[in-house]
Structure formats: structure tokens, C-alpha cells
Design a protein around this motif. Structure first.
Motif, PDB file in Angstrom:
ATOM      1  N   SER A  59       2.464  46.201  82.488  1.00 20.40           N
ATOM      2  CA  SER A  59       3.676  45.534  81.994  1.00 20.40           C
ATOM      3  C   SER A  59       4.388  44.792  83.119  1.00 20.40           C
ATOM      4  O   SER A  59       4.872  43.673  82.919  1.00 20.40           O
ATOM      5  N   ILE A  60       4.452  45.400  84.281  1.00 20.17           N
ATOM      6  CA  ILE A  60       5.080  44.729  85.434  1.00 20.17           C
ATOM      7  C   ILE A  60       4.276  43.486  85.796  1.00 20.17           C
ATOM      8  O   ILE A  60       4.846  42.423  86.075  1.00 20.17           O
ATOM      9  N   HIS A  61       2.952  43.580  85.788  1.00 28.98           N
ATOM     10  CA  HIS A  61       2.112  42.413  86.068  1.00 28.98           C
ATOM     11  C   HIS A  61       2.381  41.307  85.050  1.00 28.98           C
ATOM     12  O   HIS A  61       2.474  40.124  85.426  1.00 28.98           O
ATOM     13  N   PHE A 110       8.179  58.906  87.052  1.00 28.13           N
ATOM     14  CA  PHE A 110       7.420  58.092  88.006  1.00 28.13           C
ATOM     15  C   PHE A 110       8.296  57.567  89.142  1.00 28.13           C
ATOM     16  O   PHE A 110       7.779  57.114  90.160  1.00 28.13           O
ATOM     17  N   SER A 111       9.608  57.628  88.983  1.00 29.13           N
ATOM     18  CA  SER A 111      10.530  57.175  90.033  1.00 29.13           C
ATOM     19  C   SER A 111      10.250  57.853  91.363  1.00 29.13           C
ATOM     20  O   SER A 111      10.396  57.248  92.424  1.00 29.13           O
ATOM     21  N   SER A 128       5.972  53.703  77.887  1.00 30.18           N
ATOM     22  CA  SER A 128       4.649  54.285  78.031  1.00 30.18           C
ATOM     23  C   SER A 128       4.730  55.587  78.812  1.00 30.18           C
ATOM     24  O   SER A 128       5.531  55.721  79.738  1.00 30.18           O
ATOM     25  N   ASN A 129       3.878  56.507  78.440  1.00 28.58           N
ATOM     26  CA  ASN A 129       3.724  57.749  79.195  1.00 28.58           C
ATOM     27  C   ASN A 129       2.627  57.623  80.240  1.00 28.58           C
ATOM     28  O   ASN A 129       2.319  58.598  80.925  1.00 28.58           O
ATOM     29  N   PHE A 130       2.043  56.421  80.369  1.00 29.17           N
ATOM     30  CA  PHE A 130       0.910  56.211  81.248  1.00 29.17           C
ATOM     31  C   PHE A 130       1.251  55.222  82.356  1.00 29.17           C
ATOM     32  O   PHE A 130       1.658  54.084  82.091  1.00 29.17           O
ATOM     33  N   GLU A 131       1.056  55.652  83.578  1.00 25.52           N
ATOM     34  CA  GLU A 131       1.387  54.856  84.750  1.00 25.52           C
ATOM     35  C   GLU A 131       0.732  53.480  84.719  1.00 25.52           C
ATOM     36  O   GLU A 131       1.368  52.465  85.006  1.00 25.52           O
ATOM     37  N   ASN A 137       8.036  60.313  78.765  1.00 21.93           N
ATOM     38  CA  ASN A 137       8.897  61.231  78.022  1.00 21.93           C
ATOM     39  C   ASN A 137      10.139  60.585  77.422  1.00 21.93           C
ATOM     40  O   ASN A 137      10.869  61.243  76.690  1.00 21.93           O
ATOM     41  N   LEU A 138      10.379  59.305  77.713  1.00 25.10           N
ATOM     42  CA  LEU A 138      11.556  58.662  77.137  1.00 25.10           C
ATOM     43  C   LEU A 138      11.397  58.410  75.642  1.00 25.10           C
ATOM     44  O   LEU A 138      12.388  58.211  74.945  1.00 25.10           O
TER      45      LEU A 138
END
Length: 144
Positions: free
Chosen positions: A60-62, A78-79, A51-54, A11-12
Motif C-alpha cells: 500500500s505504501i508503494h 508494527f510501529s 491489513s493484518n499483514f506487513e 488488529n485495528l
């Protein structure tokens, strides 16, 4: 140059339109522009993603594990729910700043317990969109 990943959750992409009384009128594109300018001044490069997708955030973290000196993450909703993002962040050895535009501790109780905070090097909340600029300066210091 040190590369910093700036990751933005669900949603950002609607910043500036969604609940402006809480999040303000600044858009995510405005924030990206500020961060690009500040990064150049600080001798950093940034990889700015939303992204709106987990799963995309986890990927991205990987990627950051091999491409970034630090992560600034606004995991948004997601927090409070994503153990998967928490676990991915645990695999990143560099500094991680958790960022929230609003002061999550002044909001409803559901926003008070961030899972991401348990692995974050630092947490910033309540500075509005300007928090991104502060976080970028902080992570520049953490990665020198």
C-alpha cells in the motif's frame, strides 16, 4: 482532487471489540465513514485500507508513492517492530502522519519507541478515534 491513503495495521479491524477500555467502542467502519465525509468537505479523496499483514501494508505504501499526496498511518503493533514498513515509508516523498488511538507514551515501555516516528512528518497519539479526523484536517493543510 488530492488523494490521501489512510493505512491501518494489525488488529485495528477489531476496534470496538478489542480492549474498549483503551481503544473505545468506535469501529474501524465508523472511522472510515467519518473520514469519507470529512474528506469530501476538505476536497480530498481517500483510500482507506486495513491489513493484518506487513507485506500488504508495504505494498500500500508503494502504491501511495504514485497515487497519493499524503499518508496517514496507524501502524499499530508494527510501529515498534517493522523496519520494512519504516523503509517503505522513507520512499514516500509526501507528508506522513503517524497516528495512534491511545497515548502510547502512557502505556507500557514497549510502546514508547516507534520506528515509524523517525520518518513521520508528524505524530498524533491519544486523541482516540477522533484522531483520524484531526489527522485528515492536518494533512489537508500539509498537501495544499
Amino acid at each position: 482532487m488530492r488523494n490521501i491513503f489512510i493505512l491501518n495495521g494489525p488488529n485495528l479491524n477489531l476496534l470496538g471489540e478489542r480492549e474498549p477500555d483503551i481503544y473505545g467502542h468506535t469501529t474501524l467502519d465508523d472511522i472510515r465513514s467519518w473520514c469519507m465525509a470529512d474528506a469530501a468537505e476538505l476536497g480530498l479523496t481517500i483510500d482507506f485500507r486495513q491489513s493484518n499483514f506487513e507485506g500488504e501494508i508495504i505494498e500500500s505504501i508503494h502504491s501511495a508513492r504514485h497515487e497519493a499526496a499524503g499518508i496517514i498511518i496507524n501502524p499499530a503493533g508494527f510501529s515498534f517492530s517493522s523496519i520494512a514498513i519504516l523503509d517503505a515509508l522513507k520512499t514516500f516523498a509526501g507528508p506522513k502522519i503517524e497516528l495512534h488511538i491511545s497515548n502510547i507514551h502512557q502505556r507500557e515501555a514497549i510502546y514508547h519507541k516507534s520506528l515509524v516516528s523517525t520518518t513521520a512528518t508528524a505524530v498524533m497519539a491519544g486523541f482516540g478515534a477522533y484522531g483520524y479526523r484531526l489527522a485528515l484536517r492536518a494533512i489537508a493543510e500539509m498537501t495544499t
